[in-house]
Design a protein around this motif. Structure first.
Motif, mmCIF file in Angstrom:
data_model
loop_
_atom_site.group_PDB
_atom_site.id
_atom_site.type_symbol
_atom_site.label_atom_id
_atom_site.label_comp_id
_atom_site.label_asym_id
_atom_site.label_seq_id
_atom_site.Cartn_x
_atom_site.Cartn_y
_atom_site.Cartn_z
ATOM 1 N N ASP A 95 0.842 -1.183 0.000
ATOM 2 C CA ASP A 95 0.000 0.000 0.000
ATOM 3 C C ASP A 95 0.886 1.246 0.000
ATOM 4 O O ASP A 95 1.736 1.421 0.884
ATOM 5 N N ARG A 96 0.688 2.123 -0.953
ATOM 6 C CA ARG A 96 1.517 3.325 -1.052
ATOM 7 C C ARG A 96 1.345 4.220 0.168
ATOM 8 O O ARG A 96 2.273 4.899 0.585
ATOM 9 N N ARG A 97 0.127 4.218 0.749
ATOM 10 C CA ARG A 97 -0.082 5.021 1.950
ATOM 11 C C ARG A 97 0.787 4.521 3.103
ATOM 12 O O ARG A 97 1.294 5.316 3.899
ATOM 13 N N THR A 98 0.951 3.201 3.180
ATOM 14 C CA THR A 98 1.784 2.632 4.242
ATOM 15 C C THR A 98 3.220 3.113 4.111
ATOM 16 O O THR A 98 3.847 3.538 5.091
ATOM 17 N N GLN A 99 3.751 3.042 2.899
ATOM 18 C CA GLN A 99 5.129 3.464 2.685
ATOM 19 C C GLN A 99 5.290 4.963 2.922
ATOM 20 O O GLN A 99 6.260 5.410 3.549
ATOM 21 N N PHE A 100 4.333 5.745 2.426
ATOM 22 C CA PHE A 100 4.429 7.187 2.613
ATOM 23 C C PHE A 100 4.377 7.538 4.095
ATOM 24 O O PHE A 100 5.143 8.381 4.580
ATOM 25 N N THR A 101 3.480 6.895 4.818
ATOM 26 C CA THR A 101 3.354 7.153 6.254
ATOM 27 C C THR A 101 4.610 6.751 6.994
ATOM 28 O O THR A 101 5.136 7.490 7.836
ATOM 29 N N SER A 102 5.113 5.555 6.691
ATOM 30 C CA SER A 102 6.313 5.071 7.364
ATOM 31 C C SER A 102 7.504 5.988 7.121
ATOM 32 O O SER A 102 8.288 6.277 8.033
ATOM 33 N N ASP A 103 7.622 6.477 5.887
ATOM 34 C CA ASP A 103 8.746 7.367 5.560
ATOM 35 C C ASP A 103 8.610 8.727 6.244
ATOM 36 O O ASP A 103 9.617 9.396 6.513
ATOM 37 N N ALA A 104 7.373 9.148 6.521
ATOM 38 C CA ALA A 104 7.159 10.477 7.110
ATOM 39 C C ALA A 104 7.463 10.509 8.605
ATOM 40 O O ALA A 104 7.679 11.582 9.168
ATOM 41 N N VAL A 105 7.462 9.334 9.257
ATOM 42 C CA VAL A 105 7.639 9.272 10.712
ATOM 43 C C VAL A 105 9.122 9.160 11.070
ATOM 44 O O VAL A 105 9.852 8.362 10.479
#
Length: 471
Positions: free
Chosen positions: A13-23
């Motif tokens: 899921d792209r949202r998962t990767q984007f979220t993980s990278d933002a934290v």
């Protein structure tokens, strides 16, 4: 005190990767170590759900403590002020609800060590840092449980629901914790805000806190939904059928919702009281609920919304008639009815209707709410069940009923109006082309479009006739 930021998640899921990278996971782990006085830590498994990303943080302390870090899933396209505000309110309310339940009831919940409702800051995201609870999700073992063990769990579920039933608030809506409770104490209160993405499609002020009872709320919600239906998908061929279904559903409100049921206040209602959020242990002997997790989207709610069977003993609208779990759900509901009636007899009632009676008669309200608030596919699946619940399961009676309303009855003028829209849309599409005249135009957009090209439509044609009828 820096934790390793390795991940075992295989989610694409792209949202998962984007979220993980933002934290900034190192900052979050350092904060956890400081709070619990651990020298160091390391990150464990990462999992993603529909709304959140969860990571397990293992502290290197004498108790081998494991914490749960949960952050809301985000995407670049969703990072606007309105979305950020909704996420912030959602986290504030979830934490306040968990702290309220922990301090005012005997219901076991994860303990919140720290949280932030805002993306600004060193962590880079809103988050909740909480204790990891013992046990496995009920969903992982429920289907294979013997009847007697399910009875043990249902008895505990009844106790949890009755505790929540006794927690009443003066209006419906999400719970928040604010300063000002007197003597330096905090106070819990209901605030009229949106915290659920399901509410984003209805921007007509349809907030539960604005209504004193479920009947008035659902009437306003139904009217807003019908208004949205009329103003969207201009020229849609089957709009009259969707309209007749919405009209019929709205007509049921007086018989389904008694305004007097809400005069004793609004019970605290979990947002997703399902088996994946009920943790249990000692499965092989005497199963015990260790915690109710995921209080996201919880709120004080109308009595009729609270007074329904737990989702995990209710037939799913998608199930075929011969689904093997239907018979088991009948047994579980009978057991639940017996247990809650017995439990109510020995508890001091809060006043008003008995929860056992409401739940045993809640099927129509359950189907009504499925039709109203779920996505279009689910709504179309639940609607025939609701219709059959009202009229009985007669072959093709749904079509005959709607046909009578439209061809000869109270919806005849509405059918004529939608036919005019359809004919105008077809003419405009034929002249302006498929690219200009799409399938998802709102009525105002279509009006602006054909008005801009009015010279291309002949006098007496469908477009000009429609324009004359709305001007």
């Amino acid at each position: 005190m820096v934790a390793s930021a390795s991940s075992t998640c295989s989610c694409n899921d792209r949202r998962t990767q984007f979220t993980s990278d933002a934290v900034n996971w190192d900052v979050l782990s350092s904060l956890a170590c400081k709070l619990l006085k651990a020298d160091s830590s390391h990150w464990g498994d990462q999992v993603a759900g529909g709304y959140n990303l969860v990571r397990f943080l293992h502290l290197h302390d004498s108790q081998n403590t494991t914490l749960v870090a949960r952050v809301p899933l985000r995407s670049e396209s969703s990072m606007d002020a309105e979305h950020d505000t909704m996420i912030s309110k959602r986290i504030e309310s979830e934490v306040a609800t968990m702290e309220y339940v922990e301090s005012h009831t005997n219901i076991p919940v994860p303990h919140v060590y720290h949280h932030s409702a805002h993306a600004k800051g060193e962590v880079g995201s809103p988050y909740i840092l909480m204790s990891k609870v013992e046990g496995v999700p009920l969903v992982s073992v429920w289907d294979d449980m013997e009847d007697e063990k399910r009875r043990i769990i249902l008895r505990q579920v009844v106790d949890i629901l009755l505790e929540l039933w006794s927690q009443r608030f003066d209006k419906p809506g999400p719970l928040f914790k604010r300063a000002g409770g007197g003597e330096g104490k905090d106070a819990w209160c209901i605030e009229p805000v949106l915290i659920s993405p399901h509410d984003m499609d209805l921007r007509h002020g349809i907030l539960p806190a604005s209504y004193s009872n479920a009947a008035h709320y659902w009437l306003a919600y139904s009217n807003a939904k019908i208004d949205d239906l009329c103003n969207s998908n201009f020229g849609y061929q089957d709009k009259i059928y969707r309209y007749s279904q919405a009209w019929f559903t709205r007509s049921l409100i007086p018989s389904l919702f008694d305004p007097s049921l809400d005069i004793h206040g609004f019970p605290l209602t979990p947002g997703d009281f399902h088996s994946q959020n009920i943790m249990i242990t000692d499965v092989d002997n005497s199963p015990r609920i260790t915690a109710i997790i995921d209080w996201e989207f919880s709120s004080a709610d109308f009595v009729t919304s609270f007074g329904q069977y737990p989702f995990f003993i209710v037939d799913h609208p998608f199930w075929p008639k011969d689904h093997p779990l239907r018979e088991r759900n009948v047994r579980d509901q009978e057991t639940f009815n017996e247990l809650i009636l017995a439990a109510e007899r020995i508890r001091t009632p809060v006043g008003g209707p008995q929860l056992s009676r409401l739940i045993s008669n809640s099927y129509g309200i359950y189907l009504f709410q499925q039709v109203m608030v779920t996505d279009q596919v689910m709504s179309y699946t639940a609607y025939p069940l609701l219709f059959a619940h009202v009229f009985g399961d007669y072959d093709n009676f749904t079509g005959e009923y709607c046909g009578a309303l439209m061809d000869h009855g109270i919806l005849k003028k509405d059918e004529e109006r939608f036919d005019k829209e359809r004919n105008a849309w077809l003419e405009a599409r034929g002249i302006l082309g498929d690219d200009e005249v799409g399938h998802d135009l709102k009525i105002g957009d279509f009006k602006d479009l054909v008005s801009k090209h009015l010279d291309r439509f002949k006098d007496g044609g469908n477009v000009r006739e429609w324009l004359a009828s709305v001007n």
